[in-house]
Design a protein around this motif. Structure first.
Motif, mmCIF file in Angstrom:
data_model
loop_
_atom_site.group_PDB
_atom_site.id
_atom_site.type_symbol
_atom_site.label_atom_id
_atom_site.label_comp_id
_atom_site.label_asym_id
_atom_site.label_seq_id
_atom_site.Cartn_x
_atom_site.Cartn_y
_atom_site.Cartn_z
ATOM 1 N N UNK A 31 0.835 -1.201 0.000
ATOM 2 C CA UNK A 31 0.000 0.000 0.000
ATOM 3 C C UNK A 31 0.873 1.256 0.000
ATOM 4 N N UNK A 32 1.937 1.237 0.789
ATOM 5 C CA UNK A 32 2.837 2.394 0.850
ATOM 6 C C UNK A 32 3.528 2.625 -0.487
ATOM 7 N N UNK A 33 3.955 1.558 -1.156
ATOM 8 C CA UNK A 33 4.580 1.701 -2.479
ATOM 9 C C UNK A 33 3.594 2.274 -3.498
ATOM 10 N N UNK A 34 2.367 1.786 -3.468
ATOM 11 C CA UNK A 34 1.338 2.308 -4.368
ATOM 12 C C UNK A 34 1.087 3.791 -4.117
ATOM 13 N N UNK A 35 0.926 4.145 -2.843
ATOM 14 C CA UNK A 35 0.599 5.519 -2.481
ATOM 15 C C UNK A 35 1.678 6.511 -2.897
ATOM 16 N N UNK A 36 2.911 6.055 -3.040
ATOM 17 C CA UNK A 36 4.020 6.934 -3.436
ATOM 18 C C UNK A 36 4.062 7.183 -4.942
ATOM 19 N N UNK A 38 3.246 8.640 -8.377
ATOM 20 C CA UNK A 38 2.608 9.887 -8.822
ATOM 21 C C UNK A 38 1.308 9.607 -9.569
ATOM 22 N N UNK A 39 1.318 8.618 -10.443
ATOM 23 C CA UNK A 39 0.112 8.278 -11.198
ATOM 24 C C UNK A 39 -1.019 7.841 -10.259
ATOM 25 N N UNK A 106 -11.116 4.413 -16.754
ATOM 26 C CA UNK A 106 -10.333 4.123 -15.557
ATOM 27 C C UNK A 106 -8.888 4.566 -15.776
ATOM 28 N N UNK A 107 -8.293 5.117 -14.732
ATOM 29 C CA UNK A 107 -6.894 5.540 -14.814
ATOM 30 C C UNK A 107 -5.952 4.365 -14.564
ATOM 31 N N UNK A 108 -6.291 3.573 -13.562
ATOM 32 C CA UNK A 108 -5.476 2.427 -13.144
ATOM 33 C C UNK A 108 -6.410 1.258 -12.860
ATOM 34 N N UNK A 109 -5.975 0.069 -13.236
ATOM 35 C CA UNK A 109 -6.680 -1.143 -12.812
ATOM 36 C C UNK A 109 -5.679 -1.971 -12.015
ATOM 37 N N UNK A 110 -6.009 -2.203 -10.752
ATOM 38 C CA UNK A 110 -5.191 -3.048 -9.885
ATOM 39 C C UNK A 110 -5.687 -4.480 -10.036
#
Length: 179
Positions: A31-36, A38-39, A106-110
């Protein structure tokens, strides 16, 4: 047993020796890596999976619109969760409202994964819903980015990918971002 099923079983067995506490700790690091990213920070509309078994349980900030997949005609549609969620196909949570968003909005699909390799291919559960959905969007220039999310212990050095498998743009684990 097929080659891919052997890999799935091997990875699933790894999870038998890890506690829920460890999974939660590793999920927090992901989660921390994702939150960092920019996109990720700029994204307004995110496609998110509803976790089952050992998949990371991610939290998306309330300033973003979240869409989760549901199965329709052997591919995935994405619906907003604002009207709630319910148990759907295969016991997986789906949006109550099946009003589908255009996937290109959608901007991102996880994307969840059972396994993955450094070439950015994911090994799913074997039904092919994600691959069938993404095969048609990979060639488009304006499309959502596809980010796999899983744990380092799910990485394999094997080249299991086949012609029909969709390649991801990045894969996030608790220790690394593969790109």
């Amino acid at each position: 047993m097929s080659f891919k099923n052997e890999i799935r079983l091997e990875i699933k067995n790894k999870f038998l020796s890890i506690s829920q506490h460890e999974i939660n700790e590793k999920t927090l690091l992901i989660q921390q890596l994702l939150n960092k990213q920019e996109l990720f920070q700029k994204a307004k509309k995110i496609g998110l999976f509803m976790p089952i078994e050992f998949e990371p349980k991610l939290v998306i900030s309330k300033d973003k619109k979240v869409y989760i997949p549901f199965i329709k005609n052997e591919i995935l549609g994405y619906g907003n969760i604002s009207k709630g969620i319910s148990v759907g196909t295969y016991g997986i949570l789906e949006p109550k409202s099946k009003k589908e968003v255009n996937i290109f909005e959608l901007d991102i699909i996880l994307v969840p994964l059972v396994g993955f390799n450094e070439k950015l291919y994911r090994l799913g559960r074997g039904k092919g819903f994600y691959d069938k959905t993404f095969v048609n969007i990979k060639s488009e220039t304006k499309r959502p980015v596809l980010w796999g999310v899983g744990f380092e212990m799910q990485k394999t050095n094997l080249n299991f990918q086949e012609k029909h498998d969709a390649k991801l743009d990045k894969i996030f684990t608790e220790t690394k971002i593969y790109e």
